[in-house]
Scaffold this active site. Structure first.
Site, PDB file in Angstrom:
ATOM      1  CE  LYS A 484      43.228  46.955  37.596  1.00  0.00           C
ATOM      2  NZ  LYS A 484      43.128  46.940  36.159  1.00  0.00           N
ATOM      3  CE1 TYR A 709      40.721  21.916  62.213  1.00  0.00           C
ATOM      4  CE2 TYR A 709      41.686  23.370  60.842  1.00  0.00           C
ATOM      5  CZ  TYR A 709      40.749  22.913  61.989  1.00  0.00           C
ATOM      6  OH  TYR A 709      40.353  24.093  62.702  1.00  0.00           O
TER       7      TYR A 709
HETATM    8  C1  LIG Z   1      44.339  47.029  35.485  1.00  0.00           C
HETATM    9  C2  LIG Z   1      43.954  47.609  34.253  1.00  0.00           C
HETATM   10  C3  LIG Z   1      45.474  48.079  33.850  1.00  0.00           C
HETATM   11  C4  LIG Z   1      46.894  48.115  34.298  1.00  0.00           C
HETATM   12  O1  LIG Z   1      47.243  46.589  34.067  1.00  0.00           O
HETATM   13  P1  LIG Z   1      48.719  46.287  34.705  1.00  0.00           P
HETATM   14  O2  LIG Z   1      49.085  45.042  33.927  1.00  0.00           O
HETATM   15  O3  LIG Z   1      48.641  46.229  36.137  1.00  0.00           O
HETATM   16  O4  LIG Z   1      49.648  47.619  34.734  1.00  0.00           O
HETATM   17  C5  LIG Z   1      45.427  48.944  32.568  1.00  0.00           C
HETATM   18  N1  LIG Z   1      44.086  49.049  31.800  1.00  0.00           N
HETATM   19  C6  LIG Z   1      42.989  48.587  32.313  1.00  0.00           C
HETATM   20  C7  LIG Z   1      41.858  48.854  31.725  1.00  0.00           C
HETATM   21  C8  LIG Z   1      42.993  47.527  33.591  1.00  0.00           C
HETATM   22  O5  LIG Z   1      41.831  47.289  33.919  1.00  0.00           O
END
Ligand SMILES: *Cc1c(COP(=O)(O)O)cnc(C)c1O
Length: 811
Positions: A484, A709
């Site tokens: 993702k 700035y």
């Molecule tokens: C992002 C996510 C993970 C992975 O989590 P990590 O801590 O990055 O390993 C697992 N399950 C779901 C539902 C997620 O959204």
């Protein structure tokens, strides 16, 4: 020439089944996907993160008939006309065979150890000595227990010198490598902090590395790293350094605009010359190479002449965005059989384009041997190319290759002139050429331009991390990789293609459009979508994406859509809310959910999962346990009610490490894959992403001036300020201003000055040595950086803007 029967003798195999004693063996393979000449291949069933015995059938189907195994599997029993050697340890057997082969070598074998620079020194020596000697070098970073064995196996009798690299990460490994390599001459490059975690001290690490040379005749190293007293008496010692006793004594060294001026003392005579490098590591590597050349009795004037031809090398294969939506695989620094195979394997993993093109130059030694030519032909024919572009002399076999489109050029300049006519578009182009062919000119023409900030992604580290977590879960447990938010900022189909090649079971994206991008990039794995919207239902179906279902309302909407389009048994993933209180069915909603699912045929529950809120936090372990219990209970209830089983999954990265009882049928690997060790496991996970920029301008300012700035960058002393082209529009948070952010230049940390601008920011480099154009690492320690602005590494990674070019490396 080895027959399987001879190999049986060499390995002193007691238990064998040979269908064909005279089978010639020319290739040792351990990965069933990387078989080139199957009949002549000997497959070793190694057991690492995965058990090689599980891939015997696959290898057989690809034509392999000879196997070294540690047990007779049921698969093996069913195969006809195969050669089987049964040994205690297939890796040890491969090493033993490699050693036997190495002992047939009549030339001089050089072993190279050290923390950094091994590959550069190896490649440079290959160039320096190659003028008048036949030099073999171990391919790329084939320096592990397995890599060294494979390198030695490819060593042919035609060479005068063989350069073999040896790398270790744990105590005890070098002894084994010494036995396999048995170097005549040793080169030690340097000692650094890398992999220090397994050793008590730098000294202990050094002692381990020196074991490679315990039976060598001579050793070459810098006297700043090794002193004579540390070495066995009988080992001849050639050193470079600033001591009078050094074989090559550096009297003076200073940095110029485009090189370094050196004055050295050699047997009472002084020599002054320049080398074309300014960074310390390269200059040291030049000194190491010079000392090796002296060992081979070259004159200093000849050495100086050859040093001028050296260039900095990009040692790794890079995947970049090319012009006209092409993907460019740039491996233009060297060309030999082993590295051609590696890069063709990489090309075959990357499925983003249907069309695949190889641009290849002639190779050293290709003209001489027919066997060599056969191998090249079969590699090319197996690569599924649409186009083959050759630069070099016209061999007869070139025109009969099994590639639809073939173009031949005598020289690189001729190809450069025809580039427009070749009309590269939406294809993957592998560029593979020997140094002399200057394919970097091609790469320049075909690469998409961008500004100086890049995110480097090390795909080897990514697959290493995948293997690491895979080894923590039982074999039958599936692995879902979270890709993702563009794989936590590190890219989309490029990373996914590697994961697909590495046989993960599932991929997960946040939104449907991320899934579409993966499908268009050649990904066939099942893909789960975490936050699907009702306006993307059509897209889900069209691209075969599987939604997370988190509420009754969503379920009803999706089912009525499926009914309208006449679909049944569409795979869905039920999300249970066991404590996160984000999306998902609460436990008390499960009975209603169940009865609705029992009376429909539109959807099929593919999996059911929940997400742990604090799996990495020991203080919340009681809560985590409660989440796991609640989940187990609900999942059981659903399974019993539905009358079929589905995949059950709970564990994210931290839970893979800390909660083995929560592995269930599948785990969901996220942040750990991308090299961030949230659990401080001191494990061997490797850094994947490196955000890099360069020093654009330097200025010396008196204390009375201010920087940036609103005059917020107040100076407390006369200062030297560096401007770098990264700002908050690139994802470098404004909170990193005023010295909160620290970047790394030439190994030193430097703080920001003043506010962070949109596209740039300024650094205080008063205390360090730096020149314009130097590399800058933006997040040398991403955990510390996140902590400094009160966030988590996840946020820093995914905020790196899409305008920052991603470059993928693979060794
Ligand atoms: C992002 C996510 C993970 C992975 O989590 P990590 O801590 O990055 O390993 C697992 N399950 C779901 C539902 C997620 O959204």
């Amino acid at each position: 020439m080895y027959t399987i029967d001879l190999i049986r003798e060499v390995l002193e195999v007691k238990d064998d089944r040979l269908a064909n004693y005279n089978q010639q063996i020319t290739e040792l393979v351990y990965d069933s996907r990387k078989v080139n000449q199957p009949e002549q291949s000997l497959f070793f069933a190694l057991t690492a993160a995965r058990d090689g015995h599980d891939f015997i059938l696959d290898a057989y189907q690809r034509g392999v008939r000879s196997f070294v195994v540690s047990r007779l599997t049921a698969d093996l029993e069913t195969l006809a006309a195969v050669n089987i050697l049964l040994v205690a340890d297939p890796l040890a057997a491969m090493q033993r065979l490699a050693t036997y082969h190495r002992l047939q070598f009549k030339g001089l074998l050089v072993g190279i150890a050290g923390s950094n620079g091994k590959s550069i020194v190896k490649e440079w020596l290959h160039q320096l000595l190659g003028h008048d000697k036949q030099v073999y070098q171990s391919p790329k970073s084939y320096n592990s227990q397995l890599g060294v064995a494979l390198s030695l196996w490819n060593l042919g009798p035609q060479y005068d010198i063989a350069l073999i690299e040896a790398g270790i990460s744990e105590p005890g490994e070098m002894e084994r490598l010494q036995e396999i390599i048995q170097p005549d001459l040793g080169i030690f490059t340097n000692i650094g902090e890398a992999h220090a975690q397994y050793f008590e001290s730098i000294q202990a690490k050094l002692q381990e590395k020196l074991k490679l040379f315990q039976h060598a005749k001579a050793l070459i190293a810098g006297s700043k790293y090794i002193q004579k007293a540390m070495l066995p008496e009988c080992l001849d010692w050639y050193s470079w350094g600033s001591l009078e006793s050094d074989s090559l004594c550096v009297l003076d060294q200073h940095t110029l605009a485009k090189g370094t001026a050196l004055t050295i003392l050699l047997k009472g005579e002084e020599y002054s010359f320049e080398v074309p490098f300014t960074d310390r590591a390269s200059v040291e590597n030049c000194l190491t190479c010079s000392t090796v050349m002296l060992y081979f009795q070259y004159s200093m004037s000849e050495i100086i002449k050859r040093l001028q031809l050296l260039r900095p090398l990009e040692m790794r294969l890079q995947l970049k965005k090319g012009i006209h939506n092409c993907s460019l695989i740039d491996d233009s620094y060297s060309n030999d059989l082993a590295s051609l195979q590696i890069s063709l394997d990489f090309l075959s993993q990357q499925n983003q384009h249907q069309k695949k093109t190889l641009i290849l130059s002639d190779m050293e030694g290709l003209q001489q041997t027919a066997k060599f030519q056969d191998k090249v032909v079969s590699l090319i024919n197996r690569a599924n190319l649409q186009r083959f572009i050759w630069v070099g002399p016209e061999y007869p076999w070139l025109t009969s290759l099994a590639v639809p489109e073939i173009h031949l050029f005598a020289e690189t300049t001729a190809l450069l002139e025809s580039l427009d006519k070749l009309a590269f578009k939406e294809e993957s182009i592998l560029i593979k050429g020997a140094r002399a062919y200057q394919f970097e000119l091609l790469v320049q023409r075909l690469t998409l331009r961008s500004h100086g900030t890049v995110l480097e992604i090390n795909l080897n580290a990514l697959s290493h991390n995948l293997m690491h977590y895979r080894s923590m879960i039982p074999n039958q447990v599936k692995l879902m990789a979270m890709v993702k938010a563009f794989s936590y900022g590190s890219g989309s189909f490029e990373v996914a293609n590697l994961l697909q090649f590495s046989k993960v079971d599932y991929l997960t994206v946040a939104f449907a459009d991320e899934g579409v991008e993966l499908r268009l990039g050649g990904i066939q794995l099942p893909i789960m979508v975490l936050s699907p919207d009702s306006d993307t239902f059509q897209t889900l179906l069209q691209y075969n994406l599987e939604p997370e279902v988190y509420s009754m309302r969503f379920l009803e909407e999706f089912m009525s859509f499926l009914k309208d389009v006449g679909k049944t048994a569409y795979p869905i993933h039920l999300k249970l809310d066991t404590g996160m209180h984000r999306l998902g069915f609460l436990p008390n909603e499960v009975p209603a959910l169940l009865s609705r699912l029992q009376t429909q045929e539109e959807v099929h529950v593919q999996s059911c999962f929940t997400h742990l809120v604090a799996s990495g936090d020991p203080e919340q372990d009681a809560f985590t346990q409660q989440q796991i219990d609640t989940y187990s209970h609900c999942a059981k209830q659903l399974e019993e009610g539905l009358g079929y089983t589905f995949i059950k999954h709970v564990a994210n990265t931290s839970a893979i490490v800390r909660w083995p009882q929560a592995h269930f049928d599948m785990v969901r690997l996220g942040i750990g894959l991308y090299g961030v060790d949230m659990d401080h496991t001191r494990s061997t996970i490797e850094k994947v992403s490196t955000l890099k920029t360069t020093v654009t301008q330097l200025k010396d300012l008196p204390q009375t001036e201010t920087v940036g700035y609103d005059r917020k960058g107040v100076l407390t002393r006369d200062s030297r300020i560096a401007t770098v082209k990264i700002g908050y529009a690139d994802g470098y948070n404004r909170k990193f201003g005023y010295g909160i952010g620290k970047m790394k230049i030439n190994g030193q940390l430097v703080p920001t000055v003043g506010t962070i601008c949109m596209d740039m920011c300024m650094l205080d480099v008063t205390d360090i040595e730096v020149k314009e154009g130097d590399d800058v690492e933006v997040f040398p320690d991403i955990m510390a950086a996140a902590k400094a602005i009160d966030t988590i590494p996840y946020e820093l990674l995914v905020n790196i803007a899409s305008r920052v070019k991603r470059v993928y490396y693979f060794e």
